[in-house]
Design a protein around this motif. Structure first.
Motif, PDB file in Angstrom:
ATOM      1  N   HIS A   9       2.055  -3.394  -6.184  1.00 46.72           N
ATOM      2  CA  HIS A   9       2.967  -4.357  -5.550  1.00 46.72           C
ATOM      3  C   HIS A   9       3.627  -5.245  -6.601  1.00 46.72           C
ATOM      4  CE1 HIS A   9       1.657  -3.420  -1.432  1.00 46.72           C
ATOM      5  NE2 HIS A   9       0.517  -3.129  -2.021  1.00 46.72           N
ATOM      6  N   ASP A  14       4.167  -8.987  -2.259  1.00 47.66           N
ATOM      7  CA  ASP A  14       3.159 -10.004  -2.536  1.00 47.66           C
ATOM      8  C   ASP A  14       2.396  -9.787  -3.838  1.00 47.66           C
ATOM      9  OD1 ASP A  14       1.820  -7.804  -1.643  1.00 47.66           O
ATOM     10  OD2 ASP A  14       0.576  -8.848  -0.178  1.00 47.66           O
ATOM     11  N   HIS A  39       5.119  -3.857   0.214  1.00 48.48           N
ATOM     12  CA  HIS A  39       4.979  -3.900   1.673  1.00 48.48           C
ATOM     13  C   HIS A  39       6.343  -4.001   2.354  1.00 48.48           C
ATOM     14  CE1 HIS A  39       0.642  -4.696   1.490  1.00 48.48           C
ATOM     15  NE2 HIS A  39       0.875  -5.634   0.598  1.00 48.48           N
ATOM     16  N   HIS A 249      -2.026  -6.099  -7.301  1.00 44.26           N
ATOM     17  CA  HIS A 249      -1.190  -7.224  -6.860  1.00 44.26           C
ATOM     18  C   HIS A 249      -1.073  -8.280  -7.966  1.00 44.26           C
ATOM     19  CE1 HIS A 249      -1.838  -5.684  -2.731  1.00 44.26           C
ATOM     20  NE2 HIS A 249      -1.021  -6.589  -2.258  1.00 44.26           N
TER      21      HIS A 249
HETATM   22 FE    FE Z   1      -0.496  -6.897  -0.185  1.00 40.10          FE
END
Ligand code: FE
Ligand code: AMP
Ligand code: FE
Ligand code: ZN
Length: 282
Positions: A9, A14, A39, A249
């Motif tokens: 990501h 995020d 996402h 992330h």
């Molecule tokens: Fe996430």
């Protein structure tokens, strides 16, 4: 071994790394290839593809669509999608709108619970799409919680007091959208579906395969050896590709690193080669 990571990501959703910084980090770590799978958005892809091209890294354009699954969480990854597909862009807008509608409701619930976060504070923490992780960061910032995990567990997760439902596409629609955009749909982290038995999982995955699903994310940061083994057997049995990713992330999920997850994960390039054969017209 040439290592890859098919689940990452960026700040478009995020993650804490911009698409450019993510690609630079992948190069620094010696990745053979990565996929960017934000996402419900493909807005990070042009920058990631551009930087990857300039740096000679193989970048698979992807995304991760949240699908409706009342018993748990269902995410469907899409690989090799056309980032310029107009219908995909429009349909994703609807999901982004759903997040925009939901965020103020979550914040209102938190305020009623005595936690004074504001939308402006949360918005300022996001670069692209605003989501619960940014709300969790805002809670951490004002000292309402000690960790992001605590923010989720006590307030933001399904069933917790500040949780708010949001619109999601049914799984078959998510699969169809990915296929329409020239992509290969893969079921992410099967353990979050929370099925009571292996037979139930098998039934659902098999039905999704009939709708066009092509792969199962068997290697994943949070899968045990036993889960990885079981999911890989299921994939082989159903003729699905085996894929793997860390769900990187950046600092928004600090203990998960690119390529290695919690440390032990190794995803060989061979899996990407096999996945490519599931592309339409290959
Ligand atoms: Fe996430
Ligand atoms: P949203 O898209 O707004 O529904 O937020 C969902 C995102 O929150 C997921 O994609 C995860 O990245 C993140 N998330 C979910 N549970 C946790 C947790 N326990 N700790 C940190 N982040 C989480
Ligand atoms: Fe996911
Ligand atoms: Zn993810």
């Amino acid at each position: 071994m040439d290592l890859i990571d098919l689940h990452t990501h960026s700040t478009a959703s995020d993650g804490s790394f911009s698409p450019r910084a993510l690609v630079e980090y992948a190069v620094k770590k010696g990745a053979a290839a990565i996929a960017l799978t934000d996402h419900d958005t493909i807005e990070g892809l042009p920058e990631a593809l551009h930087v990857a091209g300039a740096m000679g890294l193989e970048l698979v354009p992807g995304l991760e669509i949240s699908a409706d699954h009342p018993g748990g969480t269902m995410h469907i990854l899409g690989y090799f999608i056309n980032p310029e597909d107009p219908v995909l862009g429009q349909e994703l807008n609807r999901l982004q709108e759903a997040r925009r509608e939901r965020n103020p409701k979550i914040i209102a619930k938190l305020q009623n619970l005595g936690i004074p976060v504001t939308y402006d504070q949360v918005r300022a923490l996001a670069v692209g799409q605003v989501g619960r992780p940014h709300i969790a960061q805002a809670m951490l910032q004002i000292g309402a919680v000690k960790t992001l995990d605590e923010a989720f567990k006590k307030f933001l997760t399904k069933g917790a007091p500040a949780y708010v439902e949001k619109f999601r596409y049914p799984p078959e629609k998510a699969v169809a959208l990915i296929i329409r955009a020239g992509g290969v749909p893969v079921l992410a982290h099967p353990f979050t579906l929370k099925f009571a038995s292996p037979d139930e999982l098998r039934g659902h995955v098999s039905a999704l395969k009939d709708q066009g699903l092509k792969g199962l994310e068997c290697l994943y940061s949070e899968h045990s050896t036993e889960q990885t083994r079981r999911y890989s057997l299921l994939a082989a049995d159903l003729g699905l590709a085996v894929t793997g990713g860390t769900d990187f992330h950046g600092k928004n999920k600090e203990s998960v690193d690119l390529l290695t997850g919690y440390g032990a994960l190794r995803i060989p390039y061979r899996l990407l080669e096999e996945l490519k054969r599931f592309q339409p017209g290959f």
